[in-house]
Design a protein around this motif. Structure first.
Motif, PDB file in Angstrom:
ATOM      1  N   ARG A 132      17.651   4.056 -14.327  1.00 14.63           N
ATOM      2  CA  ARG A 132      18.801   4.110 -14.952  1.00 14.63           C
ATOM      3  C   ARG A 132      19.195   4.815 -16.358  1.00 14.63           C
ATOM      4  N   GLU A 133      18.355   4.337 -17.248  1.00 15.27           N
ATOM      5  CA  GLU A 133      18.332   4.262 -18.639  1.00 15.27           C
ATOM      6  C   GLU A 133      18.113   5.582 -19.470  1.00 15.27           C
ATOM      7  N   ASP A 134      17.448   6.623 -19.023  1.00 10.34           N
ATOM      8  CA  ASP A 134      17.626   7.402 -19.017  1.00 10.34           C
ATOM      9  C   ASP A 134      17.136   8.916 -18.043  1.00 10.34           C
ATOM     10  N   PHE A 135      17.543   8.463 -17.283  1.00 13.72           N
ATOM     11  CA  PHE A 135      17.577   9.612 -16.530  1.00 13.72           C
ATOM     12  C   PHE A 135      16.004  10.141 -15.803  1.00 13.72           C
TER      13      PHE A 135
ATOM     14  N   GLY B  28      -2.352  21.975   0.354  1.00 10.99           N
ATOM     15  CA  GLY B  28      -3.101  21.000   0.765  1.00 10.99           C
ATOM     16  C   GLY B  28      -2.373  20.143  -1.149  1.00 10.99           C
ATOM     17  N   ASP B  29      -2.480  20.031  -1.920  1.00 12.54           N
ATOM     18  CA  ASP B  29      -2.285  19.745  -3.259  1.00 12.54           C
ATOM     19  C   ASP B  29      -0.806  18.988  -3.176  1.00 12.54           C
ATOM     20  N   GLU B  30      -0.692  18.117  -4.161  1.00 16.47           N
ATOM     21  CA  GLU B  30       0.914  17.278  -4.263  1.00 16.47           C
ATOM     22  C   GLU B  30       1.126  17.340  -5.038  1.00 16.47           C
ATOM     23  N   VAL B  31       2.115  17.432  -6.097  1.00 17.31           N
ATOM     24  CA  VAL B  31       2.804  17.749  -7.457  1.00 17.31           C
ATOM     25  C   VAL B  31       3.972  16.805  -7.340  1.00 17.31           C
ATOM     26  N   ILE B  32       4.065  15.770  -8.386  1.00 11.50           N
ATOM     27  CA  ILE B  32       5.275  14.786  -8.592  1.00 11.50           C
ATOM     28  C   ILE B  32       5.804  14.897  -9.480  1.00 11.50           C
ATOM     29  N   THR B  33       7.167  15.482  -9.667  1.00 11.42           N
ATOM     30  CA  THR B  33       7.800  15.388 -10.033  1.00 11.42           C
ATOM     31  C   THR B  33       9.355  14.395  -9.781  1.00 11.42           C
ATOM     32  N   THR B  34      10.582  14.994 -10.658  1.00 10.12           N
ATOM     33  CA  THR B  34      11.765  14.126 -10.613  1.00 10.12           C
ATOM     34  C   THR B  34      13.052  15.739  -9.682  1.00 10.12           C
ATOM     35  N   PRO B  35      13.630  14.018  -8.936  1.00 12.78           N
ATOM     36  CA  PRO B  35      14.673  14.700  -8.556  1.00 12.78           C
ATOM     37  C   PRO B  35      15.720  15.233  -9.652  1.00 12.78           C
ATOM     38  N   TYR B  36      15.593  14.492 -10.575  1.00 10.34           N
ATOM     39  CA  TYR B  36      16.865  14.543 -11.345  1.00 10.34           C
ATOM     40  C   TYR B  36      16.335  15.607 -12.809  1.00 10.34           C
ATOM     41  N   THR B  37      16.437  16.944 -12.368  1.00 11.97           N
ATOM     42  CA  THR B  37      15.813  18.299 -12.758  1.00 11.97           C
ATOM     43  C   THR B  37      16.519  19.934 -12.083  1.00 11.97           C
ATOM     44  N   PHE B  38      16.384  21.159 -12.705  1.00 11.17           N
ATOM     45  CA  PHE B  38      16.845  22.469 -11.830  1.00 11.17           C
ATOM     46  C   PHE B  38      15.645  22.570 -11.522  1.00 11.17           C
TER      47      PHE B  38
ATOM     48  N   PRO C  23      17.762   6.859  -4.607  1.00 13.47           N
ATOM     49  CA  PRO C  23      19.708   6.272  -4.617  1.00 13.47           C
ATOM     50  C   PRO C  23      20.058   6.826  -6.092  1.00 13.47           C
ATOM     51  N   ILE C  24      18.927   6.359  -7.298  1.00  9.50           N
ATOM     52  CA  ILE C  24      18.939   5.958  -8.091  1.00  9.50           C
ATOM     53  C   ILE C  24      19.633   7.543  -9.135  1.00  9.50           C
ATOM     54  N   ALA C  25      18.942   8.614  -8.697  1.00  8.33           N
ATOM     55  CA  ALA C  25      19.141   9.482  -9.005  1.00  8.33           C
ATOM     56  C   ALA C  25      20.459   9.853  -8.607  1.00  8.33           C
ATOM     57  N   GLU C  26      20.706   9.727  -7.612  1.00  8.16           N
ATOM     58  CA  GLU C  26      22.537  10.435  -6.561  1.00  8.16           C
ATOM     59  C   GLU C  26      23.435   8.720  -7.114  1.00  8.16           C
ATOM     60  N   ASP C  27      23.172   7.951  -7.603  1.00  6.18           N
ATOM     61  CA  ASP C  27      24.214   7.776  -7.765  1.00  6.18           C
ATOM     62  C   ASP C  27      24.517   7.987  -9.192  1.00  6.18           C
TER      63      ASP C  27
END
Ligand SMILES: *Cc1c(COP(=O)(O)O)cnc(C)c1O
Length: 396
Positions: free
Chosen positions: A115-118, A84-94, A357-361
């Motif tokens: 863009r500048e630091d991923f 039921g809980d949500e945790v926010i993280t980045t798609p640009y990771t392992f 889109p930024i992570a994908e680019d």
């Protein structure tokens, strides 16, 4: 120097590895000492490593574990996060960063990067917060810190736990502070490719002593404090189980490596910086390549050297670029395919191409060049020459 531009011989005779570990004689002697001592699992060396790590990172406590993955999971559990809980993280990771959220029974919510630091964009974290959000896991990509002031402010506003994934970031600094002493929890990895290695291993640093005790119990079956001491001479057999815990403890054989790895870290960071500087000198001024940069307000630990290639201006794609480097006997890697594009997350979380889109680019154009302490200046120059040649031979 002969012009080898048109020869078919690779630039190097031997394959340049991507990221071999740097194990010294001290590490070998310390491991042998553990093996001969009769104490091979969690014990005095693990305790020594934990004290050294807490001191280095500027945290009150450190808890050594068998992986960063275990560390991230335990921090989520210790924060009371579940279904039921949500945790926010980045798609640009392992993938581990996202997997642990699923292991805890919670829902990962991804927020695109800058863009500048991923790194995860604090503005997008704020937009992704709902009444179910309980935590945020920022990842310091390549060893460059996330914007921790902005992330800390959002966490405070919405009462979120901050669990830093610092797998790349031992030795990284943010506004004069070492990563490890800033948020409630920071998790380091000591996997074989990381800046400090214990072959496999990880650690949590925290300033929250009460939670540290709980984490310690959770990491070893739920046994109460310092359960390992019961096997030491004069140790008592009694113990209590205070929670149905996990099995995530670090062995002394691993800590034996970590003690000396950590002692050499600052010297190794200078070597890493020198290699990054050499890449910058050798590859700057080429419009088809974007180099990673130092932050204005901190210290990059140069775990990785991710470059972006403008393939729209070349006749070749990334796979071909990597293949041509390999023909020159140079290994590279790609960090990362964004997590949401792996089949499991597409099928089970409904993600699709175009969602971030930024992570994908960035991911489409990224190649990670070799950067490790044993890399020699001539090796770096081989990489620089090969990258330059491949770009100039394949301009549109
Ligand atoms: C290596 C890594 C992990 C996992 O570390 P382990 O110690 O192998 O569990 C997690 N997150 C990131 C960003 C990593 O690079």
């Amino acid at each position: 120097m002969p012009d080898d531009r048109y020869s078919n011989r690779p630039r190097r005779e031997n394959l340049l590895a991507f990221s071999p570990p740097d194990i010294g004689q001290e590490e070998i002697d310390e491991v042998v000492d553990s093996l001969r001592s009769g104490w091979i699992t969690t014990g005095p060396k693990t305790a020594r490593f934990e004290r050294a790590l807490a001191e280095y990172a500027g945290s009150e406590q450190a808890l050594a574990l068998n992986s960063a993955t275990a560390g991230l999971f335990l921090c989520l559990k210790a924060s009371g996060i579940g279904p039921g809980d949500e945790v926010i993280t980045t798609p640009y990771t392992f993938a581990a960063t996202v997997n642990v959220i699923l292991h805890a029974g919670a829902t990962p919510v991804l927020a695109d990067v800058r863009r500048e630091d991923f790194n995860i964009d604090p503005v997008r974290i704020d937009q992704a917060v709902t009444e179910r959000t309980k935590a945020v896991i920022p990842v310091h990509f390549a060893g460059r810190s996330c914007d921790m002031d902005a992330i800390g402010a959002i966490a405070k506003k919405h009462d979120l736990a901050v669990i830093e994934d610092a797998a790349h970031a031992i030795g990284t600094e943010y506004k004069g502070r070492r990563i490890g002493g800033i948020s409630r929890f920071t998790v380091f990895s000591f996997h074989a490719v990381k800046n400090v290695t214990t072959a496999e291993g990880g650690a949590i640093t925290t300033n929250d002593g009460e939670t540290a005790d709980r984490l310690r119990a959770m990491a070893l079956h739920g046994m109460d404090k310092d359960a390992w001491k019961r096997f030491s001479p004069g140790g008592r057999w009694q113990y209590d189980i205070v929670t149905p815990g996990y099995k995530s403890n670090m062995m002394d054989i691993q800590a034996a490596l970590g003690i000396h790895q950590l002692r050499r870290l600052e010297a190794n960071l200078v070597k890493r910086r020198n290699i990054a500087d050499r890449y910058h000198k050798g590859l700057s001024g080429i419009p088809q390549i974007t180099l990673p940069r130092d932050p204005e307000d901190g210290r990059h630990c140069w775990h990785l050297f991710p470059v972006l290639i403008d393939f729209a201006k070349l006749k070749i794609d990334r796979d071909r670029f990597i293949e041509l480097l390999l023909q020159e006997n140079i290994s590279t890697n790609v960090h990362y395919l964004p997590v949401h594009l792996f089949s499991y997350y597409r099928q089970h979380l409904g993600y699709k191409p175009g969602d971030f889109p930024i992570a994908e680019d960035l991911s489409d154009r990224e190649i990670t060049l070799p950067l490790y302490t044993r890399l020699l200046p001539d090796d770096v120059d081989d990489v620089i020459a090969a990258v330059r040649r491949i770009i100039f031979d394949n301009l549109k």
